[in-house]
Design a protein around this motif. Structure first.
Motif, PDB file in Angstrom:
ATOM      1  N   PRO A 218     -20.600 -20.521   9.862  1.00 26.49           N
ATOM      2  CA  PRO A 218     -19.585 -19.847   9.921  1.00 26.49           C
ATOM      3  C   PRO A 218     -19.697 -18.761  10.769  1.00 26.49           C
ATOM      4  O   PRO A 218     -20.827 -18.272  10.856  1.00 26.49           O
ATOM      5  CB  PRO A 218     -19.159 -19.411   8.362  1.00 26.49           C
ATOM      6  CG  PRO A 218     -19.895 -20.379   7.530  1.00 26.49           C
ATOM      7  CD  PRO A 218     -21.211 -20.946   8.258  1.00 26.49           C
ATOM      8  N   HIS A 219     -18.689 -18.173  11.550  1.00 27.69           N
ATOM      9  CA  HIS A 219     -18.524 -17.091  12.475  1.00 27.69           C
ATOM     10  C   HIS A 219     -17.989 -15.938  11.981  1.00 27.69           C
ATOM     11  O   HIS A 219     -17.112 -15.554  12.241  1.00 27.69           O
ATOM     12  CB  HIS A 219     -17.789 -17.545  13.772  1.00 27.69           C
ATOM     13  CG  HIS A 219     -18.584 -18.640  14.556  1.00 27.69           C
ATOM     14  ND1 HIS A 219     -19.263 -18.379  15.697  1.00 27.69           N
ATOM     15  CD2 HIS A 219     -18.944 -19.948  14.375  1.00 27.69           C
ATOM     16  CE1 HIS A 219     -19.701 -19.546  16.222  1.00 27.69           C
ATOM     17  NE2 HIS A 219     -19.709 -20.448  15.199  1.00 27.69           N
ATOM     18  N   ALA A 220     -18.567 -15.653  10.710  1.00 24.67           N
ATOM     19  CA  ALA A 220     -18.192 -13.999  10.143  1.00 24.67           C
ATOM     20  C   ALA A 220     -18.413 -13.232  11.050  1.00 24.67           C
ATOM     21  O   ALA A 220     -19.091 -13.126  11.857  1.00 24.67           O
ATOM     22  CB  ALA A 220     -19.024 -13.942   8.937  1.00 24.67           C
ATOM     23  N   LEU A 221     -17.410 -12.180  10.982  1.00 23.56           N
ATOM     24  CA  LEU A 221     -17.222 -11.276  12.176  1.00 23.56           C
ATOM     25  C   LEU A 221     -18.377 -10.257  12.013  1.00 23.56           C
ATOM     26  O   LEU A 221     -18.823  -9.677  12.948  1.00 23.56           O
ATOM     27  CB  LEU A 221     -15.801 -10.412  11.834  1.00 23.56           C
ATOM     28  CG  LEU A 221     -15.151  -9.775  13.163  1.00 23.56           C
ATOM     29  CD1 LEU A 221     -15.053 -10.581  14.200  1.00 23.56           C
ATOM     30  CD2 LEU A 221     -14.243  -8.917  12.754  1.00 23.56           C
ATOM     31  N   ASN A 222     -18.846  -9.634  10.855  1.00 22.51           N
ATOM     32  CA  ASN A 222     -19.814  -8.906  10.512  1.00 22.51           C
ATOM     33  C   ASN A 222     -21.204  -9.565  10.972  1.00 22.51           C
ATOM     34  O   ASN A 222     -22.101  -8.893  11.140  1.00 22.51           O
ATOM     35  CB  ASN A 222     -19.885  -8.253   9.110  1.00 22.51           C
ATOM     36  CG  ASN A 222     -19.919  -9.270   8.231  1.00 22.51           C
ATOM     37  OD1 ASN A 222     -19.701 -10.486   8.180  1.00 22.51           O
ATOM     38  ND2 ASN A 222     -19.956  -8.762   6.885  1.00 22.51           N
ATOM     39  N   ARG A 223     -21.231 -10.981  10.972  1.00 17.27           N
ATOM     40  CA  ARG A 223     -22.458 -11.432  11.303  1.00 17.27           C
ATOM     41  C   ARG A 223     -22.462 -11.565  12.884  1.00 17.27           C
ATOM     42  O   ARG A 223     -23.545 -11.488  13.715  1.00 17.27           O
ATOM     43  CB  ARG A 223     -22.527 -12.993  10.734  1.00 17.27           C
ATOM     44  CG  ARG A 223     -23.635 -14.085  11.167  1.00 17.27           C
ATOM     45  CD  ARG A 223     -23.444 -15.272  10.663  1.00 17.27           C
ATOM     46  NE  ARG A 223     -23.852 -16.298  11.450  1.00 17.27           N
ATOM     47  CZ  ARG A 223     -25.016 -16.897  11.101  1.00 17.27           C
ATOM     48  NH1 ARG A 223     -25.383 -16.816   9.808  1.00 17.27           N
ATOM     49  NH2 ARG A 223     -25.365 -17.723  11.969  1.00 17.27           N
ATOM     50  N   GLU A 224     -21.318 -11.648  13.359  1.00 21.95           N
ATOM     51  CA  GLU A 224     -21.122 -12.006  15.060  1.00 21.95           C
ATOM     52  C   GLU A 224     -21.432 -10.125  15.639  1.00 21.95           C
ATOM     53  O   GLU A 224     -22.005 -10.478  16.714  1.00 21.95           O
ATOM     54  CB  GLU A 224     -19.794 -12.551  15.346  1.00 21.95           C
ATOM     55  CG  GLU A 224     -19.438 -13.742  14.914  1.00 21.95           C
ATOM     56  CD  GLU A 224     -20.088 -14.768  15.928  1.00 21.95           C
ATOM     57  OE1 GLU A 224     -19.796 -14.517  17.112  1.00 21.95           O
ATOM     58  OE2 GLU A 224     -20.624 -15.975  15.471  1.00 21.95           O
ATOM     59  N   PHE A 225     -20.947  -9.321  14.774  1.00 24.13           N
ATOM     60  CA  PHE A 225     -21.166  -8.040  15.195  1.00 24.13           C
ATOM     61  C   PHE A 225     -21.644  -7.124  14.579  1.00 24.13           C
ATOM     62  O   PHE A 225     -21.106  -6.430  13.816  1.00 24.13           O
ATOM     63  CB  PHE A 225     -19.766  -7.659  15.753  1.00 24.13           C
ATOM     64  CG  PHE A 225     -19.078  -8.615  16.709  1.00 24.13           C
ATOM     65  CD1 PHE A 225     -19.354  -8.616  18.095  1.00 24.13           C
ATOM     66  CD2 PHE A 225     -17.822  -9.124  16.315  1.00 24.13           C
ATOM     67  CE1 PHE A 225     -18.680  -9.545  18.866  1.00 24.13           C
ATOM     68  CE2 PHE A 225     -17.031 -10.081  17.176  1.00 24.13           C
ATOM     69  CZ  PHE A 225     -17.567 -10.119  18.531  1.00 24.13           C
ATOM     70  N   PRO A 226     -23.052  -7.364  13.998  1.00 24.26           N
ATOM     71  CA  PRO A 226     -23.534  -6.591  13.050  1.00 24.26           C
ATOM     72  C   PRO A 226     -23.552  -5.091  13.478  1.00 24.26           C
ATOM     73  O   PRO A 226     -23.466  -4.311  12.354  1.00 24.26           O
ATOM     74  CB  PRO A 226     -25.170  -7.085  12.889  1.00 24.26           C
ATOM     75  CG  PRO A 226     -25.291  -7.776  14.327  1.00 24.26           C
ATOM     76  CD  PRO A 226     -24.156  -8.245  14.636  1.00 24.26           C
ATOM     77  N   GLU A 227     -23.558  -4.433  14.704  1.00 17.86           N
ATOM     78  CA  GLU A 227     -23.370  -3.245  14.719  1.00 17.86           C
ATOM     79  C   GLU A 227     -21.878  -2.751  14.535  1.00 17.86           C
ATOM     80  O   GLU A 227     -21.633  -1.323  14.364  1.00 17.86           O
ATOM     81  CB  GLU A 227     -23.599  -2.904  16.534  1.00 17.86           C
ATOM     82  CG  GLU A 227     -22.376  -3.589  17.443  1.00 17.86           C
ATOM     83  CD  GLU A 227     -22.293  -4.978  17.648  1.00 17.86           C
ATOM     84  OE1 GLU A 227     -21.583  -5.412  18.488  1.00 17.86           O
ATOM     85  OE2 GLU A 227     -22.965  -5.723  17.104  1.00 17.86           O
ATOM     86  N   LEU A 228     -20.956  -3.481  14.146  1.00 13.37           N
ATOM     87  CA  LEU A 228     -19.806  -3.051  13.728  1.00 13.37           C
ATOM     88  C   LEU A 228     -19.491  -3.369  12.373  1.00 13.37           C
ATOM     89  O   LEU A 228     -18.280  -2.983  11.846  1.00 13.37           O
ATOM     90  CB  LEU A 228     -18.528  -3.729  14.662  1.00 13.37           C
ATOM     91  CG  LEU A 228     -18.770  -3.295  16.189  1.00 13.37           C
ATOM     92  CD1 LEU A 228     -17.650  -4.278  16.725  1.00 13.37           C
ATOM     93  CD2 LEU A 228     -18.460  -1.944  16.376  1.00 13.37           C
ATOM     94  N   ALA A 229     -20.430  -3.726  11.610  1.00 13.74           N
ATOM     95  CA  ALA A 229     -20.234  -4.055  10.051  1.00 13.74           C
ATOM     96  C   ALA A 229     -19.788  -2.721   9.374  1.00 13.74           C
ATOM     97  O   ALA A 229     -18.703  -3.441   8.426  1.00 13.74           O
ATOM     98  CB  ALA A 229     -21.699  -4.413   9.445  1.00 13.74           C
ATOM     99  N   ASP A 230     -20.121  -1.537   9.467  1.00 15.76           N
ATOM    100  CA  ASP A 230     -19.620  -0.567   8.768  1.00 15.76           C
ATOM    101  C   ASP A 230     -17.943  -0.270   9.116  1.00 15.76           C
ATOM    102  O   ASP A 230     -17.235  -0.289   8.308  1.00 15.76           O
ATOM    103  CB  ASP A 230     -20.211   0.715   9.068  1.00 15.76           C
ATOM    104  CG  ASP A 230     -21.515   0.755   8.419  1.00 15.76           C
ATOM    105  OD1 ASP A 230     -21.875  -0.081   7.446  1.00 15.76           O
ATOM    106  OD2 ASP A 230     -22.495   1.643   9.041  1.00 15.76           O
TER     107      ASP A 230
END
Length: 82
Positions: free
Chosen positions: A7-19
């Protein structure tokens, strides 16, 4: 499972934007709605790619384009909020 089928979860794709993603998910209705749409489309793609729910190549391509469009919108919002 192949990593390109995960799965392409957004926080996995962009860990720098997780917060920023977590904050926006909790506080921004529009962002949360887009994220829900993205996750639903991503689930359908993953089901197709893993053989759980086979669909035509054209339908899969359409879903991938939809996911990319949603991801672009979500990234633009999250990167402004970080």
């Amino acid at each position: 499972m192949r990593s390109d089928l995960l799965p392409h979860a957004l926080n996995r794709e962009f860990p720098e934007l997780a917060d920023a993603i977590a904050k926006l998910k909790a506080t921004d209705h529009h962002f949360a709605n887009l994220l829900g749409q993205h996750d639903a489309v991503d689930t359908e793609i993953t089901k197709s790619e893993t053989g759980v729910t086979p669909i035509s190549d054209d339908a899969l391509e359409t879903l991938k384009k939809q996911r990319l469009h949603l991801k672009d919108q979500l990234y633009a919002i999250a990167s402004r909020g970080s």
